[in-house]
Write a protein that holds these residues in place. Sequence first.
Motif, PDB file in Angstrom:
ATOM      1  N   LEU A   1     -28.581  55.922  82.648  1.00 53.63           N
ATOM      2  CA  LEU A   1     -29.984  55.774  82.271  1.00 53.63           C
ATOM      3  C   LEU A   1     -30.016  55.294  80.823  1.00 53.63           C
ATOM      4  O   LEU A   1     -29.328  55.862  79.957  1.00 53.63           O
ATOM      5  N   LYS A   2     -30.783  54.221  80.566  1.00 56.50           N
ATOM      6  CA  LYS A   2     -30.819  53.647  79.211  1.00 56.50           C
ATOM      7  C   LYS A   2     -32.256  53.385  78.789  1.00 56.50           C
ATOM      8  O   LYS A   2     -33.104  53.129  79.644  1.00 56.50           O
ATOM      9  N   THR A   3     -32.473  53.380  77.478  1.00 54.21           N
ATOM     10  CA  THR A   3     -33.789  52.950  76.996  1.00 54.21           C
ATOM     11  C   THR A   3     -33.857  51.432  77.178  1.00 54.21           C
ATOM     12  O   THR A   3     -32.859  50.729  76.989  1.00 54.21           O
TER      13      THR A   3
ATOM     14  N   GLY B   1     -29.076  55.982  72.993  1.00 52.78           N
ATOM     15  CA  GLY B   1     -30.156  55.760  73.956  1.00 52.78           C
ATOM     16  C   GLY B   1     -29.638  55.636  75.379  1.00 52.78           C
ATOM     17  O   GLY B   1     -30.157  54.847  76.160  1.00 52.78           O
ATOM     18  N   GLN B   2     -28.590  56.410  75.707  1.00 59.97           N
ATOM     19  CA  GLN B   2     -28.015  56.358  77.067  1.00 59.97           C
ATOM     20  C   GLN B   2     -27.688  57.750  77.569  1.00 59.97           C
ATOM     21  O   GLN B   2     -27.352  58.624  76.785  1.00 59.97           O
ATOM     22  N   PHE B   3     -27.730  57.909  78.872  1.00 62.27           N
ATOM     23  CA  PHE B   3     -27.356  59.186  79.484  1.00 62.27           C
ATOM     24  C   PHE B   3     -26.651  58.858  80.797  1.00 62.27           C
ATOM     25  O   PHE B   3     -27.207  58.156  81.633  1.00 62.27           O
TER      26      PHE B   3
ATOM     27  N   ARG C   1     -11.747  47.153  82.577  1.00 63.67           N
ATOM     28  CA  ARG C   1     -11.827  46.893  81.140  1.00 63.67           C
ATOM     29  C   ARG C   1     -13.131  46.170  80.805  1.00 63.67           C
ATOM     30  O   ARG C   1     -13.820  45.667  81.711  1.00 63.67           O
ATOM     31  N   GLU C   2     -13.427  46.158  79.513  1.00 60.35           N
ATOM     32  CA  GLU C   2     -14.640  45.483  79.036  1.00 60.35           C
ATOM     33  C   GLU C   2     -14.222  44.255  78.246  1.00 60.35           C
ATOM     34  O   GLU C   2     -13.304  44.329  77.419  1.00 60.35           O
ATOM     35  N   VAL C   3     -14.908  43.152  78.533  1.00 60.49           N
ATOM     36  CA  VAL C   3     -14.601  41.901  77.829  1.00 60.49           C
ATOM     37  C   VAL C   3     -15.913  41.276  77.346  1.00 60.49           C
ATOM     38  O   VAL C   3     -17.005  41.661  77.797  1.00 60.49           O
TER      39      VAL C   3
ATOM     40  N   ASN D   1     -23.071  43.011  81.503  1.00 63.31           N
ATOM     41  CA  ASN D   1     -23.732  44.207  80.986  1.00 63.31           C
ATOM     42  C   ASN D   1     -24.930  43.798  80.137  1.00 63.31           C
ATOM     43  O   ASN D   1     -26.070  44.060  80.496  1.00 63.31           O
ATOM     44  N   GLU D   2     -24.677  43.104  79.045  1.00 65.96           N
ATOM     45  CA  GLU D   2     -25.809  42.674  78.214  1.00 65.96           C
ATOM     46  C   GLU D   2     -25.429  41.457  77.404  1.00 65.96           C
ATOM     47  O   GLU D   2     -24.256  41.112  77.284  1.00 65.96           O
ATOM     48  N   MET D   3     -26.464  40.799  76.853  1.00 66.59           N
ATOM     49  CA  MET D   3     -26.186  39.660  75.983  1.00 66.59           C
ATOM     50  C   MET D   3     -26.699  39.967  74.575  1.00 66.59           C
ATOM     51  O   MET D   3     -27.602  40.779  74.410  1.00 66.59           O
TER      52      MET D   3
HETATM   53  P1  AMP Z   1     -24.536  49.117  76.235  1.00 61.52           P
HETATM   54  O1  AMP Z   1     -25.367  49.764  75.173  1.00 61.52           O
HETATM   55  O2  AMP Z   1     -25.319  48.660  77.412  1.00 61.52           O
HETATM   56  O3  AMP Z   1     -23.658  48.042  75.666  1.00 61.52           O
HETATM   57  O4  AMP Z   1     -23.527  50.229  76.765  1.00 61.52           O
HETATM   58  C1  AMP Z   1     -22.574  50.847  75.922  1.00 61.52           C
HETATM   59  C2  AMP Z   1     -21.331  51.205  76.730  1.00 61.52           C
HETATM   60  O5  AMP Z   1     -21.669  52.098  77.803  1.00 61.52           O
HETATM   61  C3  AMP Z   1     -20.677  49.999  77.401  1.00 61.52           C
HETATM   62  O6  AMP Z   1     -19.825  49.343  76.502  1.00 61.52           O
HETATM   63  C4  AMP Z   1     -19.947  50.670  78.551  1.00 61.52           C
HETATM   64  O7  AMP Z   1     -18.730  51.244  78.110  1.00 61.52           O
HETATM   65  C5  AMP Z   1     -20.882  51.794  78.958  1.00 61.52           C
HETATM   66  N1  AMP Z   1     -21.788  51.349  80.034  1.00 61.52           N
HETATM   67  C6  AMP Z   1     -22.985  50.729  79.889  1.00 61.52           C
HETATM   68  N2  AMP Z   1     -23.547  50.461  81.081  1.00 61.52           N
HETATM   69  C7  AMP Z   1     -22.701  50.916  82.025  1.00 61.52           C
HETATM   70  C8  AMP Z   1     -22.723  50.919  83.447  1.00 61.52           C
HETATM   71  N3  AMP Z   1     -23.750  50.442  84.169  1.00 61.52           N
HETATM   72  N4  AMP Z   1     -21.651  51.459  84.084  1.00 61.52           N
HETATM   73  C9  AMP Z   1     -20.594  51.985  83.398  1.00 61.52           C
HETATM   74  N5  AMP Z   1     -20.539  52.018  82.049  1.00 61.52           N
HETATM   75  C10 AMP Z   1     -21.560  51.492  81.356  1.00 61.52           C
END
Ligand code: AMP
Length: 373
Positions: free
Chosen positions: A137-139, A148-150, A181-183, A258-260
Motif C-alpha cells: 500500500l503506497k501514498t 509512505g508505504q506499508f 533484483r531491482e534495475v 515500478n516507477e519513473m
Molecule cells: P518505490 O517508492 O515505489 O520506489 O518503492 C520503494 C521500494 O519498495 C522498491 O525499491 C522495492 O524494493 C519495494 N517495492 C515497491 N513496490 C513493490 C511491489 N509492488 N512489490 C514488491 N516490492 C515493492
Amino acid sequence: MDKTIGIFGGGQLGRMMAQAALPLNIQCTFFEASTDCPSAVLGQVISSKAENGLQDFINSADVFSLEFENTPLTDVDVLTKQKELHPPRQALAIAQRRLSEKALFDELGIPVAPYRAVDSLESLTQVVAELGLPIVLKTVMGGYDGKGQFVLRSEDQIEQAWAELAPAGSLIAESFVTFSREVSIIAVRGQNGDVKTWPLAENHHHHGILSHSIVPAPNSADLQPVAQDYITRLLNHLNYVGVLTLELFVTDKGLYANEMAPRVHNSGHWSIEGAICSQFENHIRAVAGLPLGSTDVVRPTVMVNIIGKHPKSEDVLALNGAHLHLYNKTEREGRKIGHITLMPNDSAELTTLCRQLAKILPEPLALTQDMNI
Ligand code: AMP
C-alpha cells in the motif's frame, strides 16, 4: 556564458548538472527554499520563499528544467506561460501521481503489477480480497525512499495500514512483486527526437535507500533491449526532452515497471566517470538543444552512496581508481551526502575494492551484506 538554464531544486542533482554545464559555457540558476543548498556554489539560488521569488527565477534564465520531481505544478504553470520547460509538464504531472503513472505504463504495454486505487477502509478490504496478499500500500503522491508505504501480509494488518497511510492522502494498492533484483534504465531524448540509453543499473537498497549500483547490471544482455523499448515508448509518447529514469523489477516473468523519475537519477551517477557522456551532461545538452553525446560505457562501474556520515576523503582517494563526490551537505542519518565511483578491472578487483571500502565507510553494512564480504 552562452545560455542560462534555470533548475527547480538546488540539491546534489542540480549541483552535478551545473558541473556538467560549465564546460559548455552554460550557467545554471536554482529555485530552492534554502539559499544554502548543495548547488549554491555553482550558480545563483533564488529562494522559493522570497516574495516574487518565482518571477525572479523565471527572469534569471533562458530555458528551464528540474531536479525535483515534486516541483509544484502551479509554479510550472506560471513558468510555461513565459518560457520553455524540459521535461514537459505532462511527464511531471504523471510522475507525481502513482496512479497516473501506472495507467500510462498500462496504456503503453509496459508490464506493471496489478494495482487498484484505495479511498476508504472498505475499499482496502475489498482490494485485499481481489488482489490477494501480500500487497504494497503506497501514498499516491509524495512518497520516496520507501517512505509512505506499508507491506500488508495478513488481513489483521488492514486497519493498521489504513490508519498509518490514509492521513497522507489518496492511496494505491499494488500486488507484491516477487523479484530477483531491482534495475533501472536511464535514457535521454533530444529536442530533435534522438534517443540514447545507458546500460541497465542493478540497484541495491538498504532500509529503502539506494546503497549502491552496479553498471552494466550483470547478466542483463536479454533485459537491456526490453527495458530500452519500454523507456523509448515513454519518451516518445510524452514528447520528452531530457533524461528520464525507469525503475524495474526483474521477475521470472520478465521486467515489471515500478516507477519513473522525470529527471537524472541516483542510479545514473556512475556515468560521470563510467560513460562517455554522463546523464548530467546529456540532460544539459538536451535542455539546451545541443546534440546528444555517446552513452557508451568506458568501463564497468560500481557507484556507492555515502549515507549519513562522511568517510575520510584521504582513505577513499587512496583506493585504486576511486572517485569521490561530496555534496557539501551536513551529516544526518539516512541522508545521501556523497557517492564514490569504483572502476574495477574485473570481479576480483571489485571484491578487493569493496572490502577496502567497507573498512573505510562509517556505515558499511549494506555494501558488505550485498557483496557477501
Ligand atoms: P518505490 O517508492 O515505489 O520506489 O518503492 C520503494 C521500494 O519498495 C522498491 O525499491 C522495492 O524494493 C519495494 N517495492 C515497491 N513496490 C513493490 C511491489 N509492488 N512489490 C514488491 N516490492 C515493492
